[in-house]
Scaffold this motif. Structure first.
Motif, PDB file in Angstrom:
ATOM      1  N   ASN A  71       0.803  -1.151  -0.118  1.00  0.00           N
ATOM      2  CA  ASN A  71       0.037   0.132   0.062  1.00  0.00           C
ATOM      3  C   ASN A  71       0.890   1.024  -0.111  1.00  0.00           C
ATOM      4  OD1 ASN A  71      -2.348   1.586   0.085  1.00  0.00           O
ATOM      5  ND2 ASN A  71      -1.899   1.600   2.392  1.00  0.00           N
ATOM      6  N   PRO A  73       0.224   4.948  -0.461  1.00  0.00           N
ATOM      7  CA  PRO A  73      -0.595   6.003  -0.719  1.00  0.00           C
ATOM      8  C   PRO A  73       0.068   7.293  -1.280  1.00  0.00           C
ATOM      9  CG  PRO A  73      -0.218   5.637   1.772  1.00  0.00           C
ATOM     10  CD  PRO A  73       0.297   4.409   0.852  1.00  0.00           C
ATOM     11  N   GLU A  74       1.319   7.535  -1.094  1.00  0.00           N
ATOM     12  CA  GLU A  74       2.010   8.506  -1.666  1.00  0.00           C
ATOM     13  C   GLU A  74       2.189   8.402  -3.204  1.00  0.00           C
ATOM     14  OE1 GLU A  74       2.953  11.269  -0.436  1.00  0.00           O
ATOM     15  OE2 GLU A  74       1.936  10.596   1.503  1.00  0.00           O
ATOM     16  N   ARG A  76      -0.257   6.581  -4.842  1.00  0.00           N
ATOM     17  CA  ARG A  76      -1.411   6.086  -5.324  1.00  0.00           C
ATOM     18  C   ARG A  76      -1.522   4.738  -5.782  1.00  0.00           C
ATOM     19  NH1 ARG A  76      -2.341  11.904  -6.984  1.00  0.00           N
ATOM     20  NH2 ARG A  76      -3.535  12.856  -5.062  1.00  0.00           N
ATOM     21  N   THR A  78      -1.664   0.425  -4.859  1.00  0.00           N
ATOM     22  CA  THR A  78      -1.943  -0.757  -3.996  1.00  0.00           C
ATOM     23  C   THR A  78      -1.649  -1.878  -4.998  1.00  0.00           C
ATOM     24  OG1 THR A  78      -3.616   0.416  -2.569  1.00  0.00           O
ATOM     25  CG2 THR A  78      -3.550  -1.920  -2.484  1.00  0.00           C
TER      26      THR A  78
END
Length: 115
Positions: A71, A73-74, A76, A78
């Motif tokens: 994962n 998130p920085e 975007r 997964t």
């Protein structure tokens, strides 16, 4: 070996070979044994500035012998990958110096099953 629900036993036999449903305690014992034999490993994904003066955490991941989940998130992103090396190959295409820092020992991947 696969970790899907279909591969876990759903029934057991008693002393007379009669089929019995698994109890919650038996399921817990089976999965506890599985988890001990195939431990997961946590890792953090970071990026390092080209001159080494700065770094940032991009996200985290969890590796099992069967696959790696990440994962980020920085970025975007997964995803699920067969191995950590497969993830590393993908991240190598970035212009940034991206690295995995293992919190736990990296698990050995399972050998490919013969079909």
């Amino acid at each position: 070996m696969t970790t899907t629900n279909d591969s876990l036993p759903h029934e057991t036999q008693d002393d007379t070979d009669a089929t019995l449903p698994l109890t919650a305690e038996k399921c817990l014992a089976i999965l506890t044994e599985w988890a001990a034999r195939y431990p997961s490993a946590r890792f953090v994904v970071i990026t390092i500035a080209p001159d080494g003066s700065d770094a940032a955490v991009l996200g985290w991941g969890l590796a099992l012998p069967e696959y790696v989940f990440v994962n980020l998130p920085e970025m975007r992103m997964t995803g699920r990958f067969r191995t950590a090396d497969e993830l590393r190959r993908l991240l190598r295409h970035s212009d940034d110096d991206i690295r995995l820092i293992w919190v736990d020992p990296e698990p050995e991947p399972w050998p490919d099953e013969e079909t």
